[in-house]
Scaffold this active site. Structure first.
Site, PDB file in Angstrom:
ATOM      1  N   CYS A  29       0.925  -1.074   0.029  1.00 43.54           N
ATOM      2  CA  CYS A  29       0.145   0.126   0.053  1.00 43.54           C
ATOM      3  C   CYS A  29       0.880   1.227   0.066  1.00 43.54           C
ATOM      4  O   CYS A  29       0.664   2.189  -0.729  1.00 43.54           O
ATOM      5  CB  CYS A  29      -0.863   0.060   1.093  1.00 43.54           C
ATOM      6  SG  CYS A  29      -2.370  -1.129   1.287  1.00 43.54           S
ATOM      7  N   HIS A  35      -6.384  -2.446  -1.174  1.00 43.45           N
ATOM      8  CA  HIS A  35      -5.755  -3.579  -0.655  1.00 43.45           C
ATOM      9  C   HIS A  35      -6.590  -4.704  -0.694  1.00 43.45           C
ATOM     10  O   HIS A  35      -7.907  -4.765  -0.270  1.00 43.45           O
ATOM     11  CB  HIS A  35      -5.439  -3.191   0.746  1.00 43.45           C
ATOM     12  CG  HIS A  35      -4.770  -4.184   1.396  1.00 43.45           C
ATOM     13  ND1 HIS A  35      -3.239  -4.294   1.799  1.00 43.45           N
ATOM     14  CD2 HIS A  35      -5.219  -5.224   2.218  1.00 43.45           C
ATOM     15  CE1 HIS A  35      -3.172  -5.349   2.428  1.00 43.45           C
ATOM     16  NE2 HIS A  35      -4.311  -5.876   2.592  1.00 43.45           N
ATOM     17  N   ASN A  49       1.573 -16.250  -5.700  1.00 44.81           N
ATOM     18  CA  ASN A  49       1.721 -17.069  -4.402  1.00 44.81           C
ATOM     19  C   ASN A  49       0.625 -16.380  -3.490  1.00 44.81           C
ATOM     20  O   ASN A  49       0.431 -15.256  -3.276  1.00 44.81           O
ATOM     21  CB  ASN A  49       3.107 -16.682  -3.602  1.00 44.81           C
ATOM     22  CG  ASN A  49       4.311 -17.156  -4.767  1.00 44.81           C
ATOM     23  OD1 ASN A  49       4.023 -18.287  -5.470  1.00 44.81           O
ATOM     24  ND2 ASN A  49       5.320 -16.299  -4.673  1.00 44.81           N
ATOM     25  N   GLY A  63       4.642 -19.472  -0.490  1.00 48.48           N
ATOM     26  CA  GLY A  63       5.505 -18.780  -0.761  1.00 48.48           C
ATOM     27  C   GLY A  63       5.214 -17.239  -0.727  1.00 48.48           C
ATOM     28  O   GLY A  63       6.114 -16.458  -0.980  1.00 48.48           O
ATOM     29  N   HIS A 114      -0.330  -8.541   0.233  1.00 52.57           N
ATOM     30  CA  HIS A 114      -1.152  -7.570  -0.426  1.00 52.57           C
ATOM     31  C   HIS A 114      -0.933  -8.389  -1.739  1.00 52.57           C
ATOM     32  O   HIS A 114       0.162  -8.385  -2.216  1.00 52.57           O
ATOM     33  CB  HIS A 114      -0.517  -6.171  -0.514  1.00 52.57           C
ATOM     34  CG  HIS A 114      -1.376  -5.047  -1.192  1.00 52.57           C
ATOM     35  ND1 HIS A 114      -1.611  -4.001  -0.798  1.00 52.57           N
ATOM     36  CD2 HIS A 114      -1.599  -5.123  -2.696  1.00 52.57           C
ATOM     37  CE1 HIS A 114      -2.238  -3.124  -1.720  1.00 52.57           C
ATOM     38  NE2 HIS A 114      -2.202  -3.845  -2.575  1.00 52.57           N
ATOM     39  N   HIS A 139      -0.344  -9.561  -5.101  1.00 53.59           N
ATOM     40  CA  HIS A 139       0.541  -9.146  -6.139  1.00 53.59           C
ATOM     41  C   HIS A 139       0.625 -10.289  -7.267  1.00 53.59           C
ATOM     42  O   HIS A 139       0.849 -11.504  -6.852  1.00 53.59           O
ATOM     43  CB  HIS A 139       1.876  -8.660  -5.729  1.00 53.59           C
ATOM     44  CG  HIS A 139       2.503  -9.843  -4.511  1.00 53.59           C
ATOM     45  ND1 HIS A 139       2.064  -9.885  -3.374  1.00 53.59           N
ATOM     46  CD2 HIS A 139       3.418 -10.503  -4.671  1.00 53.59           C
ATOM     47  CE1 HIS A 139       2.756 -10.650  -2.745  1.00 53.59           C
ATOM     48  NE2 HIS A 139       3.664 -11.215  -3.737  1.00 53.59           N
ATOM     49  N   HIS A 159       3.386 -11.503  -9.890  1.00 52.18           N
ATOM     50  CA  HIS A 159       4.726 -11.710 -10.477  1.00 52.18           C
ATOM     51  C   HIS A 159       4.671 -11.800 -12.052  1.00 52.18           C
ATOM     52  O   HIS A 159       3.837 -12.828 -12.424  1.00 52.18           O
ATOM     53  CB  HIS A 159       5.582 -12.751  -9.973  1.00 52.18           C
ATOM     54  CG  HIS A 159       5.586 -12.742  -8.430  1.00 52.18           C
ATOM     55  ND1 HIS A 159       6.783 -12.047  -7.902  1.00 52.18           N
ATOM     56  CD2 HIS A 159       5.037 -13.179  -7.431  1.00 52.18           C
ATOM     57  CE1 HIS A 159       6.885 -12.548  -6.648  1.00 52.18           C
ATOM     58  NE2 HIS A 159       5.806 -13.049  -6.133  1.00 52.18           N
TER      59      HIS A 159
END
Ligand code: AMP
Length: 118
Positions: free
Chosen positions: A7, A46, A87, A93, A98, A100, A102
């Site tokens: 955040c 969030h 993840n 992992g 928050h 995300h 990859h």
């Protein structure tokens, strides 16, 4: 959310290397890249992870894949492709709670991701 590092990255309190931003999304380079291109895409609103989604929150994700595609193209991953990893939960992992994604690319990647587990 107070005390959430992502955040704080999204609102500029903590510096990051931004690669994309719009009204609802923020993307920046991972501090410990696993590949030549390693971008983290986060929603500004969030949510801990996918397990915390409900129908209402899910509406924020209507354009998620279009934003992923835009970033992949911007990062030159259209030809080579890329891997999208989310993840979810500590045992899988996840270290930052928050959501995300990859976006990883720029090198050859094998499958399955953990051949030693076969
Ligand atoms: P995960 O383990 O899936 O929760 O991914 C968290 C990712 O956030 C890791 O790949 C970290 O390297 C990355 N990370 C943690 N803090 C920062 C930061 N301040 N700036 C950029 N990436 C970060």
């Amino acid at each position: 959310m107070d005390d959430c590092i992502f955040c704080k990255i999204a609102n500029g309190e903590i510096p990051s290397t931004k690669v994309y931003e719009d009204e609802n999304w923020f993307a920046f380079r991972d501090i410990e890249p696993a590949a030549p291109v390693h971008v983290l895409l986060i929603p500004k609103k969030h949510v801990d992870n996918i397990l915390a989604f409900d129908e209402e929150y899910n509406k924020n994700f209507a354009d998620f894949f279009l934003v992923v595609k835009k970033i992949a193209e911007q990062e030159g991953l259209k030809e080579s492709g890329f891997r999208l990893v989310m993840n979810t939960g500590e045992k899988a992992g996840q270290s930052v709670f928050h959501f995300h994604a990859h976006i990883i690319g720029g090198k050859e990647m094998g499958w399955p991701p953990f051949p030693e587990d076969k």
